[in-house]
Design a protein around this motif. Structure first.
Motif, short mmCIF file in Angstrom:
data_model
loop_
_atom_site.label_atom_id
_atom_site.label_comp_id
_atom_site.label_asym_id
_atom_site.label_seq_id
_atom_site.Cartn_x
_atom_site.Cartn_y
_atom_site.Cartn_z
N HIS A 166 -0.25 -3.58 8.55
CA HIS A 166 0.79 -2.55 8.55
C HIS A 166 1.19 -2.10 9.95
O HIS A 166 1.90 -1.10 10.10
CB HIS A 166 0.39 -1.34 7.70
N MET B 225 0.84 -1.20 0.00
CA MET B 225 0.00 0.00 0.00
C MET B 225 0.88 1.25 0.00
O MET B 225 1.83 1.34 0.77
CB MET B 225 -0.90 0.00 1.25
N ARG B 226 0.53 2.19 -0.84
CA ARG B 226 1.27 3.45 -0.90
C ARG B 226 0.51 4.51 -0.11
O ARG B 226 -0.72 4.61 -0.20
CB ARG B 226 1.44 3.89 -2.35
N CYS B 227 1.23 5.33 0.67
CA CYS B 227 0.60 6.36 1.47
C CYS B 227 1.43 7.64 1.40
O CYS B 227 2.60 7.66 1.80
CB CYS B 227 0.47 5.91 2.93
N ASP B 228 0.83 8.71 0.90
CA ASP B 228 1.54 9.98 0.78
C ASP B 228 1.91 10.54 2.15
O ASP B 228 2.98 11.15 2.31
CB ASP B 228 0.66 11.00 0.04
N TYR C 78 3.65 -7.28 2.42
CA TYR C 78 2.54 -7.78 3.24
C TYR C 78 2.69 -9.26 3.60
O TYR C 78 2.35 -9.66 4.72
CB TYR C 78 1.20 -7.54 2.54
N GLN D 175 -5.40 -4.90 2.18
CA GLN D 175 -4.28 -4.06 2.59
C GLN D 175 -4.63 -2.58 2.66
O GLN D 175 -3.90 -1.79 3.27
CB GLN D 175 -3.10 -4.28 1.64
N ARG E 116 3.28 8.23 10.79
CA ARG E 116 4.01 6.96 10.77
C ARG E 116 3.29 5.90 11.63
O ARG E 116 3.92 5.04 12.22
CB ARG E 116 5.46 7.17 11.25
N LEU F 293 4.61 -0.45 7.18
CA LEU F 293 4.18 -0.17 5.81
C LEU F 293 5.24 -0.52 4.77
O LEU F 293 4.91 -0.91 3.65
CB LEU F 293 3.79 1.31 5.68
N GLU F 294 6.51 -0.40 5.13
CA GLU F 294 7.57 -0.70 4.18
C GLU F 294 7.90 -2.20 4.11
O GLU F 294 8.72 -2.61 3.30
CB GLU F 294 8.82 0.09 4.55
N TYR G 7 2.69 8.88 4.83
CA TYR G 7 3.83 8.13 5.34
C TYR G 7 5.12 8.60 4.64
O TYR G 7 6.14 8.84 5.29
CB TYR G 7 3.62 6.64 5.12
N GLU G 8 5.05 8.71 3.33
CA GLU G 8 6.24 9.09 2.56
C GLU G 8 6.70 10.50 2.91
O GLU G 8 7.90 10.80 2.87
CB GLU G 8 5.95 8.97 1.07
#
Length: 371
Positions: free
Chosen positions: A359, A1-4, A21, A51, A12, A17-18, A6-7
């Motif tokens: 996550h 899963m991508r999360c702006d 899964y 996810q 956090r 997340l990194e 988080y990035e």
């Protein structure tokens, strides 16, 4: 899963997340087996979750200003990080958050400022049902804003056609507690239907329901499957919440009792039993006190305690009670291991990890115990 978020290091909360899964699942499975290493049992493969888009509730801290409100989490120093586009929320919940931000402005709800201890609106709590209906709660310091919320409720309902229940919770004190004791329901309906499989469950504003509806449905289904061959005539569901286990384990010829400290949850569970015709009854009270004061032990006990576990007193009662089977649903394997050590006569025969919280390091563990 991508999360702006988080990035950009704005949130956090999803600490894993990194981690791929499949590795998250393996890590949780290994963690549970390690915690129960001294207890031989048959482990099922861990049950995966979606996810993204799996959280049926959003607990949003309110910050910013009336004109530019923020809905999200509290950052160090007291500022609020807006998380309206968090990818964890179910579509109905995610779609409601921008509208609720507009509502804050329309109803002139002043966000509470932690640093100055001024303002009215502390939190907006949103829960989505499997059918897409919504329960929305405004946590306020006082009733000052209630008339304006009532005035603009038609506007909110028009913007959110699936809005079923709206309430105000009064939380006047400056504390880290999420909500206060008094709840004011503003809609005709006070119950949100939460259909799980073939069972219609209900949620009241102050009731508890599992955060991940997909995994909650699997949890109750597994409970029914694992106990299907057990010859129980009487069963208890301790820490029953809105009655998920009790409603799924009730069958003709059995007496099923659910015990829960929250009167709101008991009212919802009772409504579910009446609506569906399920032979289960529910009582408001302390689970340990209920067990210690009972004259007879049932054939099956289900426990679904908070993170601290069931504790020495209830574990001791179960150990000496003669109850032949216990189904333990745990959200913290360390307290689970501690409780199982206090019940050596009840041996695990089946266990499984269910990924209720992707996550993160948290997960649910279901264990069937046999004397």
């Amino acid at each position: 899963m991508r999360c702006d978020y988080y990035e950009a290091e704005q949130c956090r909360s999803c600490t894993l997340l990194e981690v791929p899964y499949t590795n998250q699942l393996a890590r949780k499975h290994a963690r549970a087996r390690e915690a129960l290493d001294d207890v031989p049992t048959v482990w099922e493969e861990p049950l995966a979750s979606a996810q993204a888009g799996f959280r049926n509730k959003a607990k949003m801290v309110i910050g910013g200003t009336v004109e530019e409100p923020r809905l999200g989490i509290l950052r160090p120093g007291g500022a609020v990080q807006d998380l309206r586009e968090c990818p964890l929320h179910e579509p109905a919940v995610a779609g409601a958050l921008p509208v609720l931000a507009e509502f804050v402005t329309a109803a002139r709800l002043v966000p509470y400022d932690v640093a100055t201890r001024r303002g009215e609106l502390k939190y907006v709590l949103v829960t989505g049902s499997p059918s897409g209906e919504l329960l929305v709660r405004f946590v306020l310091r006082s009733t000052e804003s209630v008339p304006r919320i009532r005035k603009h409720l038609a506007w909110l309902t028009e913007r959110l056609p699936h809005l079923a229940v709206v309430s105000v919770n009064l939380h006047p004190t400056h504390s880290a507690v999420l909500e206060g004791e008094e709840e004011i329901v503003l809609t005709e309906r006070a119950l949100l239907p939460m259909r799980v499989g073939d069972v219609e469950m209900y949620l009241r504003p102050q009731g508890f329901f599992q955060t991940n509806s997909q995994i909650a449905a699997a949890l109750y289904r597994l409970a029914a499957e694992w106990t299907a061959g057990l010859p129980y005539r009487a069963a208890w569901d301790l820490y029953c919440g809105v009655g998920g286990f009790a409603l799924h384990l009730a069958r003709p010829g059995t007496e099923v009792i659910g015990v829960e400290s929250s009167a709101e949850a008991v009212a919802a569970a009772t409504a579910s039993a009446a609506e569906t015709g399920v032979g289960a009854r529910f009582e408001a009270g302390d689970a340990t006190t209920f067990a210690l004061n009972s004259r007879e032990a049932p054939d099956l006990v289900v426990v679904n305690p908070p993170r601290r576990g069931i504790g020495a007193d209830l574990a001791g009662w179960l150990e000496s009670s003669g109850v032949p089977h216990v189904l333990y649903s745990s959200c913290h394997v360390d307290s689970l291991a501690r409780d199982l050590a206090a019940m050596p006569s009840l041996r695990p025969v089946r266990a499984q990890v269910l990924d209720m919280f992707p996550h993160t390091e948290h997960f649910e563990t279901l264990v069937l115990l046999k004397r």
